[in-house]
Write a protein that holds these residues in place. Structure first.
Motif, PDB file in Angstrom:
ATOM      1  N   SER A   1      19.064  45.169   2.524  1.00 10.06           N
ATOM      2  CA  SER A   1      19.984  44.044   2.568  1.00 10.06           C
ATOM      3  C   SER A   1      21.277  44.459   3.235  1.00 10.06           C
ATOM      4  O   SER A   1      21.701  45.610   3.147  1.00 10.06           O
ATOM      5  CB  SER A   1      20.293  43.522   1.161  1.00 10.06           C
ATOM      6  N   LEU A   2      21.877  43.493   3.893  1.00  9.23           N
ATOM      7  CA  LEU A   2      23.164  43.681   4.547  1.00  9.23           C
ATOM      8  C   LEU A   2      24.192  42.850   3.792  1.00  9.23           C
ATOM      9  O   LEU A   2      23.920  41.691   3.457  1.00  9.23           O
ATOM     10  CB  LEU A   2      23.075  43.217   6.001  1.00  9.23           C
TER      11      LEU A   2
ATOM     12  N   MET B   1      15.235  49.029  10.051  1.00  8.55           N
ATOM     13  CA  MET B   1      16.420  49.009   9.198  1.00  8.55           C
ATOM     14  C   MET B   1      17.436  50.067   9.637  1.00  8.55           C
ATOM     15  O   MET B   1      18.617  49.957   9.325  1.00  8.55           O
ATOM     16  CB  MET B   1      16.021  49.181   7.751  1.00  8.55           C
TER      17      MET B   1
ATOM     18  N   SER C   1      23.512  52.507  11.873  1.00  2.51           N
ATOM     19  CA  SER C   1      22.670  53.155  10.880  1.00  2.51           C
ATOM     20  C   SER C   1      23.350  54.391  10.327  1.00  2.51           C
ATOM     21  O   SER C   1      24.208  55.002  10.981  1.00  2.51           O
ATOM     22  CB  SER C   1      21.329  53.523  11.495  1.00  2.51           C
TER      23      SER C   1
ATOM     24  N   SER D   1      28.517  46.390   4.671  1.00  2.00           N
ATOM     25  CA  SER D   1      27.813  47.545   4.117  1.00  2.00           C
ATOM     26  C   SER D   1      26.340  47.193   3.965  1.00  2.00           C
ATOM     27  O   SER D   1      25.934  46.051   4.177  1.00  2.00           O
ATOM     28  CB  SER D   1      28.404  47.941   2.762  1.00  2.00           C
ATOM     29  N   ARG D   2      25.577  48.194   3.634  1.00  2.00           N
ATOM     30  CA  ARG D   2      24.164  47.991   3.313  1.00  2.00           C
ATOM     31  C   ARG D   2      23.989  48.264   1.828  1.00  2.00           C
ATOM     32  O   ARG D   2      24.690  49.112   1.272  1.00  2.00           O
ATOM     33  CB  ARG D   2      23.285  48.950   4.106  1.00  2.00           C
TER      34      ARG D   2
ATOM     35  N   GLY E   1      18.650  49.626   0.986  1.00  2.00           N
ATOM     36  CA  GLY E   1      18.537  49.639   2.437  1.00  2.00           C
ATOM     37  C   GLY E   1      17.859  48.444   3.047  1.00  2.00           C
ATOM     38  O   GLY E   1      17.609  48.416   4.258  1.00  2.00           O
TER      39      GLY E   1
END
Length: 130
Positions: A80-81, A30, A53, A73-74, A78
């Motif tokens: 999911s996008l 991630m 990141s 964005s995330r 953390g």
């Protein structure tokens, strides 16, 4: 098994907004560059946006055609996008895919493309009407 699942697509009138979400499961990195791409009928897949990141600075980069209208964005958890799309245009109509690389990757500004990503979601349709 790595899975990327997009959601949030749909039909909207020009000028409207949609937010796409991509949920990751089984993906071990991630903390890496991730991205959104799109493909319209008869056209090649094109990059929409990437986000690096947080550990590497969280730099984002956008295709010129969406800059100022789309935001990648995330989510805070953390895993999911997101892609928030405002002021949608008819030419934004396409299938939208989220993507992640096969190893930790840093995406340089203007230097990323489909070749950098080995994992893809199944896509979600976005249709913008006039």
């Amino acid at each position: 098994q790595v899975q990327l699942v997009e959601s949030g697509g749909g039909s909207v009138q020009a000028g409207g907004s949609l937010t796409l979400s991509c949920r990751f499961s089984g993906y071990p990195y991630m903390d890496t560059c991730m991205g959104w791409f799109r493909q319209a009928p008869g056209l090649e897949r094109e990059g929409v946006a990437i986000i690096n990141s947080d550990a590497s600075g969280g730099m984002t980069d956008y295709a010129g055609s969406v800059k100022g209208r789309f935001t990648i964005s995330r989510d805070k958890a953390g895993n999911s996008l997101l892609l928030k799309m405002n002021s949608l245009k008819v030419e934004d109509t396409a299938v939208y895919f989220c993507a992640a690389p096969e190893r930790r990757t840093y995406c340089s500004r203007g230097g990323w493309g489909p070749r950098n990503f080995g994992y893809w979601g199944q896509g979600t349709q976005v249709t913008v009407s006039s």
